[in-house]
Design a protein around this motif. Structure first.
Motif, PDB file in Angstrom:
ATOM      1  N   ARG A  94       2.607  -0.357   1.851  1.00 42.29           N
ATOM      2  CA  ARG A  94       1.889   0.719   1.892  1.00 42.29           C
ATOM      3  C   ARG A  94       1.165   0.831   3.010  1.00 42.29           C
ATOM      4  N   ARG A  95       0.273  -0.083   3.459  1.00 46.88           N
ATOM      5  CA  ARG A  95      -0.418  -0.252   4.606  1.00 46.88           C
ATOM      6  C   ARG A  95       0.411   0.082   5.688  1.00 46.88           C
ATOM      7  N   GLU A  96       1.543  -0.551   6.004  1.00 50.88           N
ATOM      8  CA  GLU A  96       2.630  -0.662   6.843  1.00 50.88           C
ATOM      9  C   GLU A  96       3.150   1.106   7.232  1.00 50.88           C
ATOM     10  N   ALA A  97       3.342   1.629   6.024  1.00 54.80           N
ATOM     11  CA  ALA A  97       3.846   2.809   5.985  1.00 54.80           C
ATOM     12  C   ALA A  97       2.958   3.870   6.555  1.00 54.80           C
ATOM     13  N   LYS A  98       1.731   3.645   6.003  1.00 57.74           N
ATOM     14  CA  LYS A  98       0.392   4.531   6.390  1.00 57.74           C
ATOM     15  C   LYS A  98       0.533   4.642   7.742  1.00 57.74           C
ATOM     16  N   ALA A  99       0.329   3.099   8.498  1.00 62.12           N
ATOM     17  CA  ALA A  99       0.189   2.848   9.859  1.00 62.12           C
ATOM     18  C   ALA A  99       1.143   3.694  10.757  1.00 62.12           C
ATOM     19  N   ASN A 100       2.459   3.815  10.231  1.00 62.49           N
ATOM     20  CA  ASN A 100       3.737   4.351  11.077  1.00 62.49           C
ATOM     21  C   ASN A 100       3.963   5.786  10.689  1.00 62.49           C
ATOM     22  N   LYS A 101       2.797   6.118   9.818  1.00 61.33           N
ATOM     23  CA  LYS A 101       2.941   7.763   9.373  1.00 61.33           C
ATOM     24  C   LYS A 101       4.072   8.233   8.603  1.00 61.33           C
ATOM     25  N   SER A 102       4.559   7.162   7.842  1.00 66.68           N
ATOM     26  CA  SER A 102       5.845   7.357   6.899  1.00 66.68           C
ATOM     27  C   SER A 102       5.469   7.224   5.315  1.00 66.68           C
ATOM     28  N   LYS A 103       6.501   7.765   4.684  1.00 68.89           N
ATOM     29  CA  LYS A 103       6.235   7.749   3.312  1.00 68.89           C
ATOM     30  C   LYS A 103       6.968   6.274   2.613  1.00 68.89           C
ATOM     31  N   LEU A 104       6.243   5.633   1.896  1.00 65.99           N
ATOM     32  CA  LEU A 104       6.944   4.203   1.324  1.00 65.99           C
ATOM     33  C   LEU A 104       7.973   4.673   0.121  1.00 65.99           C
ATOM     34  N   GLN A 105       9.229   4.501   0.551  1.00 74.24           N
ATOM     35  CA  GLN A 105      10.300   4.799  -0.505  1.00 74.24           C
ATOM     36  C   GLN A 105      10.145   3.926  -1.683  1.00 74.24           C
ATOM     37  N   ASP A 106      10.679   4.370  -3.005  1.00 72.63           N
ATOM     38  CA  ASP A 106      10.540   3.372  -4.099  1.00 72.63           C
ATOM     39  C   ASP A 106      11.618   2.306  -3.841  1.00 72.63           C
ATOM     40  N   SER A 107      12.753   2.793  -3.252  1.00 72.53           N
ATOM     41  CA  SER A 107      13.779   1.760  -2.864  1.00 72.53           C
ATOM     42  C   SER A 107      13.346   0.662  -2.008  1.00 72.53           C
ATOM     43  N   GLU A 108      12.294   0.792  -1.260  1.00 72.47           N
ATOM     44  CA  GLU A 108      11.942  -0.276  -0.482  1.00 72.47           C
ATOM     45  C   GLU A 108      10.855  -1.526  -1.090  1.00 72.47           C
ATOM     46  N   ILE A 109      10.491  -1.114  -2.230  1.00 74.07           N
ATOM     47  CA  ILE A 109       9.326  -2.106  -2.802  1.00 74.07           C
ATOM     48  C   ILE A 109      10.288  -2.995  -3.565  1.00 74.07           C
ATOM     49  N   PRO A 110      10.171  -4.195  -3.446  1.00 70.80           N
ATOM     50  CA  PRO A 110      10.913  -5.212  -4.070  1.00 70.80           C
ATOM     51  C   PRO A 110      10.877  -5.261  -5.640  1.00 70.80           C
ATOM     52  N   LYS A 111      11.368  -5.977  -6.239  1.00 71.67           N
ATOM     53  CA  LYS A 111      11.600  -6.037  -7.881  1.00 71.67           C
ATOM     54  C   LYS A 111      11.377  -7.574  -8.001  1.00 71.67           C
ATOM     55  N   LEU A 112      10.505  -7.899  -8.950  1.00 72.69           N
ATOM     56  CA  LEU A 112      10.151  -9.171  -9.041  1.00 72.69           C
ATOM     57  C   LEU A 112      10.991  -9.601 -10.273  1.00 72.69           C
ATOM     58  N   TRP A 113      11.552 -10.920 -10.073  1.00 71.36           N
ATOM     59  CA  TRP A 113      12.514 -11.703 -11.183  1.00 71.36           C
ATOM     60  C   TRP A 113      11.688 -13.049 -11.405  1.00 71.36           C
ATOM     61  N   VAL A 114      11.092 -13.096 -12.671  1.00 67.09           N
ATOM     62  CA  VAL A 114      10.738 -14.568 -12.935  1.00 67.09           C
ATOM     63  C   VAL A 114      11.849 -15.180 -13.554  1.00 67.09           C
ATOM     64  N   LEU A 115      11.921 -16.354 -13.126  1.00 68.15           N
ATOM     65  CA  LEU A 115      13.338 -17.274 -13.822  1.00 68.15           C
ATOM     66  C   LEU A 115      12.740 -18.406 -14.585  1.00 68.15           C
ATOM     67  N   THR A 116      12.672 -18.212 -15.814  1.00 66.30           N
ATOM     68  CA  THR A 116      11.986 -19.437 -16.446  1.00 66.30           C
ATOM     69  C   THR A 116      13.088 -19.961 -17.568  1.00 66.30           C
ATOM     70  N   PRO A 117      13.224 -21.411 -17.738  1.00 67.83           N
ATOM     71  CA  PRO A 117      14.342 -21.727 -18.748  1.00 67.83           C
ATOM     72  C   PRO A 117      14.126 -21.083 -20.196  1.00 67.83           C
ATOM     73  N   THR A 118      12.651 -21.113 -20.633  1.00 62.72           N
ATOM     74  CA  THR A 118      12.559 -20.337 -21.962  1.00 62.72           C
ATOM     75  C   THR A 118      11.490 -19.939 -22.005  1.00 62.72           C
ATOM     76  N   VAL A 119      11.222 -18.797 -22.936  1.00 67.94           N
ATOM     77  CA  VAL A 119       9.791 -18.209 -22.902  1.00 67.94           C
ATOM     78  C   VAL A 119       9.710 -17.669 -24.581  1.00 67.94           C
ATOM     79  N   SER A 120       8.530 -17.866 -24.913  1.00 69.39           N
ATOM     80  CA  SER A 120       8.301 -17.512 -26.493  1.00 69.39           C
ATOM     81  C   SER A 120       8.111 -15.973 -26.572  1.00 69.39           C
ATOM     82  N   GLU A 121       8.391 -15.514 -27.896  1.00 70.44           N
ATOM     83  CA  GLU A 121       8.474 -14.006 -28.385  1.00 70.44           C
ATOM     84  C   GLU A 121       6.962 -13.614 -28.224  1.00 70.44           C
TER      85      GLU A 121
END
Length: 294
Positions: A94-121
């Motif tokens: 967001r800071r970089e987009a603001k400095a460049n006077k552009s709008k941050l697109q949703d497609s540019e924001i990464p998604k987080l994938w947490v890989l764990t062997p197991t996880v409790s309910e």
């Protein structure tokens, strides 16, 4: 601790699989208190159709992605730390987009994938996760605004689509995935490169004196596969050498004779390597091969 050996394997492995499809940064530092993202992936502008070969992992790589693999079940605090890394990356974009006077697109924001062997309910419930119908079981999504999913590797169905993620599991789940990997055709994308990484993991674990039960069992399961692969490599090298010698001495040999040569054992190939010095025609080779089948 062997956890760091497995952490390095996971980073090297994910980089190996994803580098053909975009930019991969391992141990990427983020602002604030010193933190590192395990794998930061930015897809290439032109998406490759080959990405489908990675199955579920390929779906993760369709968009910018932060991938955080855990050898042991990820704790609540560890998952929160991963989300914090994502939020810091988003703030920096967001800071970089603001400095460049552009709008941050949703497609540019990464998604987080947490890989764990197991996880409790209980842990999933504490994060308010949901299952999405378009995704396989084992992929648990947090509320959309957090752009995060917890991937329970041991809950994934045992299908080719999940193979590349199940290789990051533990115990019998990882061992089964390795067996499936070894059974793939020799020319299957990433098969040989991944096996080499798995065998390197085996070597790194073997020199460690304080192995967990899972690691000892992994080494034992890998041993016959490792030996078989090494024998196949020796046999393949011997085949190429003998066929090259035959072509030089007798001219190009036809496909049927070549296939018979490829079906010989290492000992037979070595014997052929000596016998071919006395061959003067393809008939001599054919006669020799017929004698081996008796």
């Amino acid at each position: 601790m062997t956890r760091f050996i497995h952490d390095q394997f996971a980073k090297d492995y994910l980089e190996q699989l994803l580098k053909d499809y975009g930019e991969v940064k391992a141990s990427e530092k983020v602002s604030g208190e010193i933190k590192e993202i395990d794998v930061f992936f930015t897809p290439a502008q032109q998406q490759s159709s080959n990405l489908q070969v990675l199955g579920l992992l390929g779906r993760f790589a369709e968009h910018p992605a932060i991938i955080e693999p855990f050898r042991n079940p990820a704790s609540t605090d560890e998952i929160c730390d991963c989300i914090l890394k994502l939020l810091e990356v988003k703030a920096a974009l967001r800071r970089e987009a603001k400095a460049n006077k552009s709008k941050l697109q949703d497609s540019e924001i990464p998604k987080l994938w947490v890989l764990t062997p197991t996880v409790s309910e209980t842990r999933l419930s504490s994060f308010g996760t949901i299952q999405k119908s378009a995704w396989l079981s084992g992929v648990h999504f947090l509320p959309d605004a957090l752009r995060t999913a917890i991937v329970a590797i041991h809950q994934l169905p045992q299908t080719p689509e999940t193979l590349w993620l199940r290789l990051l599991g533990r115990g019998s789940v990882q061992s089964q995935a390795i067996v499936e990997l070894q059974a793939l055709p020799l020319d299957y994308p990433y098969q040989q490169a991944t096996l080499e990484l798995v065998y390197n993991l085996r070597e790194n674990l073997r020199v460690n004196q304080e192995l967990e039960v899972d690691d000892r069992e992994l080494i034992m399961r890998l041993e016959p596969l490792y030996q078989r692969d090494r024998e196949q490599a020796v046999q393949s090298g011997e085949q190429r050498l003998v066929i090259r010698q035959l072509n030089r001495r007798l001219g190009d040999i036809d496909a049927s004779l070549t296939e018979q040569v490829k079906g010989l054992s290492i000992e037979q190939l070595e014997n052929l390597g000596e016998a071919l010095l006395d061959f003067s025609s393809l008939a001599d080779l054919s006669t020799w091969l017929n004698q081996q089948s008796r």
